[in-house]
Design a protein around this motif. Structure first.
Motif, PDB file in Angstrom:
ATOM      1  N   ALA A   3       0.802  -1.216   0.000  1.00 59.88           N
ATOM      2  CA  ALA A   3       0.000   0.000   0.000  1.00 59.88           C
ATOM      3  C   ALA A   3       0.837   1.271   0.000  1.00 59.88           C
ATOM      4  CB  ALA A   3      -0.927   0.028   1.212  1.00 59.88           C
ATOM      5  N   LEU A   4       2.082   1.130   0.385  1.00 60.13           N
ATOM      6  CA  LEU A   4       2.885   2.340   0.548  1.00 60.13           C
ATOM      7  C   LEU A   4       4.055   2.392  -0.417  1.00 60.13           C
ATOM      8  CD1 LEU A   4       3.548   4.911   2.155  1.00 60.13           C
ATOM      9  CD2 LEU A   4       4.914   3.472   3.673  1.00 60.13           C
ATOM     10  N   PHE A   5       4.191   3.547  -1.031  1.00 61.41           N
ATOM     11  CA  PHE A   5       5.345   3.786  -1.884  1.00 61.41           C
ATOM     12  C   PHE A   5       6.245   4.802  -1.209  1.00 61.41           C
ATOM     13  CE2 PHE A   5       7.776   5.984  -5.078  1.00 61.41           C
ATOM     14  CZ  PHE A   5       8.165   4.998  -5.949  1.00 61.41           C
ATOM     15  N   LEU A   6       7.498   4.441  -1.074  1.00 54.87           N
ATOM     16  CA  LEU A   6       8.449   5.346  -0.442  1.00 54.87           C
ATOM     17  C   LEU A   6       9.715   5.360  -1.283  1.00 54.87           C
ATOM     18  CD1 LEU A   6       9.290   7.193   1.864  1.00 54.87           C
ATOM     19  CD2 LEU A   6      10.004   5.169   3.131  1.00 54.87           C
ATOM     20  N   CYS A   7       9.929   6.461  -1.983  1.00 51.79           N
ATOM     21  CA  CYS A   7      11.045   6.527  -2.913  1.00 51.79           C
ATOM     22  C   CYS A   7      12.376   6.471  -2.174  1.00 51.79           C
ATOM     23  CB  CYS A   7      10.957   7.814  -3.740  1.00 51.79           C
ATOM     24  SG  CYS A   7      12.294   7.966  -4.941  1.00 51.79           S
ATOM     25  N   VAL A   8      13.232   5.575  -2.627  1.00 53.23           N
ATOM     26  CA  VAL A   8      14.541   5.447  -1.998  1.00 53.23           C
ATOM     27  C   VAL A   8      15.478   6.561  -2.445  1.00 53.23           C
ATOM     28  CG1 VAL A   8      14.375   2.946  -1.715  1.00 53.23           C
ATOM     29  CG2 VAL A   8      15.344   3.901  -3.817  1.00 53.23           C
ATOM     30  N   ALA A   9      15.094   7.253  -3.499  1.00 57.19           N
ATOM     31  CA  ALA A   9      15.971   8.291  -4.037  1.00 57.19           C
ATOM     32  C   ALA A   9      15.665   9.662  -3.451  1.00 57.19           C
ATOM     33  CB  ALA A   9      15.865   8.344  -5.556  1.00 57.19           C
TER      34      ALA A   9
END
Ligand SMILES: [Zn+2]
Length: 93
Positions: free
Chosen positions: A39-45
Protein backbone atom coordinates in the motif's frame (compact mmCIF):
# COMPACT_ATOMS: atom_id res chain seq x y z
CA UNK A 1 -29.96 2.35 -10.92
CA UNK A 2 -27.64 0.88 -13.45
CA UNK A 3 -24.06 1.75 -13.45
CA UNK A 4 -22.70 1.73 -16.93
CA UNK A 5 -19.11 2.69 -16.86
CA UNK A 6 -18.10 3.31 -20.38
CA UNK A 7 -14.49 4.19 -20.47
CA UNK A 8 -13.28 5.23 -23.85
CA UNK A 9 -12.46 1.99 -25.58
CA UNK A 10 -9.83 1.69 -28.22
CA UNK A 11 -7.52 3.99 -26.40
CA UNK A 12 -5.61 1.35 -24.60
CA UNK A 13 -1.92 1.79 -24.20
CA UNK A 14 0.45 -0.88 -23.20
CA UNK A 15 1.97 0.15 -19.95
CA UNK A 16 3.73 -2.32 -17.76
CA UNK A 17 2.07 -2.00 -14.37
CA UNK A 18 5.14 -3.34 -12.67
CA UNK A 19 7.17 -0.32 -13.60
CA UNK A 20 4.52 2.19 -12.77
CA UNK A 21 4.22 0.76 -9.31
CA UNK A 22 7.95 0.95 -8.78
CA UNK A 23 8.60 4.33 -10.30
CA UNK A 24 8.61 7.46 -8.20
CA UNK A 25 6.13 9.94 -9.57
CA UNK A 26 8.13 12.81 -8.14
CA UNK A 27 11.59 12.07 -9.50
CA UNK A 28 10.91 9.12 -11.82
CA UNK A 29 13.40 6.99 -9.99
CA UNK A 30 12.70 3.34 -10.68
CA UNK A 31 13.48 0.94 -7.90
CA UNK A 32 11.84 -2.12 -6.54
CA UNK A 33 12.93 -1.09 -3.09
CA UNK A 34 10.77 2.00 -3.29
CA UNK A 35 7.76 -0.19 -3.00
CA UNK A 36 7.70 -0.16 0.76
CA UNK A 37 4.66 -2.34 1.00
CA UNK A 38 1.57 -3.28 -0.96
CA UNK A 39 0.00 0.00 0.00
CA UNK A 40 2.89 2.34 0.55
CA UNK A 41 5.35 3.79 -1.88
CA UNK A 42 8.45 5.35 -0.44
CA UNK A 43 11.04 6.53 -2.91
CA UNK A 44 14.54 5.45 -2.00
CA UNK A 45 15.97 8.29 -4.04
CA UNK A 46 14.05 11.39 -3.01
CA UNK A 47 11.93 10.25 -0.11
CA UNK A 48 8.66 10.90 -1.89
CA UNK A 49 5.93 9.04 -0.12
CA UNK A 50 2.50 8.23 -1.43
CA UNK A 51 -0.10 5.56 -1.54
CA UNK A 52 1.28 2.94 -3.88
CA UNK A 53 -1.82 2.86 -6.04
CA UNK A 54 -1.98 6.62 -6.28
CA UNK A 55 1.66 6.85 -7.21
CA UNK A 56 1.23 4.15 -9.83
CA UNK A 57 -1.89 5.75 -11.21
CA UNK A 58 -0.09 9.04 -11.66
CA UNK A 59 2.71 7.30 -13.48
CA UNK A 60 0.25 5.64 -15.82
CA UNK A 61 -1.38 8.97 -16.48
CA UNK A 62 1.94 10.65 -17.09
CA UNK A 63 3.09 7.91 -19.40
CA UNK A 64 -0.11 7.96 -21.41
CA UNK A 65 -0.09 11.73 -21.67
CA UNK A 66 3.53 12.32 -22.30
CA UNK A 67 4.34 9.25 -24.29
CA UNK A 68 7.90 10.32 -23.93
CA UNK A 69 9.50 7.23 -25.23
CA UNK A 70 12.65 8.06 -27.03
CA UNK A 71 12.75 6.33 -30.35
CA UNK A 72 16.12 4.87 -30.89
CA UNK A 73 16.66 4.83 -34.60
CA UNK A 74 18.48 1.83 -35.87
CA UNK A 75 19.59 3.42 -39.09
CA UNK A 76 22.90 4.92 -38.31
CA UNK A 77 26.09 4.32 -40.15
CA UNK A 78 26.29 2.23 -43.27
CA UNK A 79 27.94 -1.10 -42.93
CA UNK A 80 31.66 -0.73 -42.80
CA UNK A 81 33.42 -2.05 -45.84
CA UNK A 82 35.08 -5.24 -44.87
CA UNK A 83 38.60 -4.44 -45.83
CA UNK A 84 41.50 -6.63 -45.11
CA UNK A 85 43.86 -4.79 -42.90
CA UNK A 86 46.86 -4.15 -45.07
CA UNK A 87 50.12 -4.65 -43.37
CA UNK A 88 52.50 -1.88 -43.60
CA UNK A 89 55.05 -3.15 -46.02
CA UNK A 90 57.73 -1.16 -44.39
CA UNK A 91 57.40 -3.13 -41.22
CA UNK A 92 57.47 -6.56 -42.74
CA UNK A 93 60.60 -8.24 -41.71
ZN1 LIG B 1 11.62 9.94 -5.90
Amino acid sequence: MERLEQKAPGRVQKIDPRYTSQTCNACKHLARESRESQALFLCVACGHRAHADVNAAKNVRDTAAGHAVAARGGFGLPEPVNREPQRDLLLVG
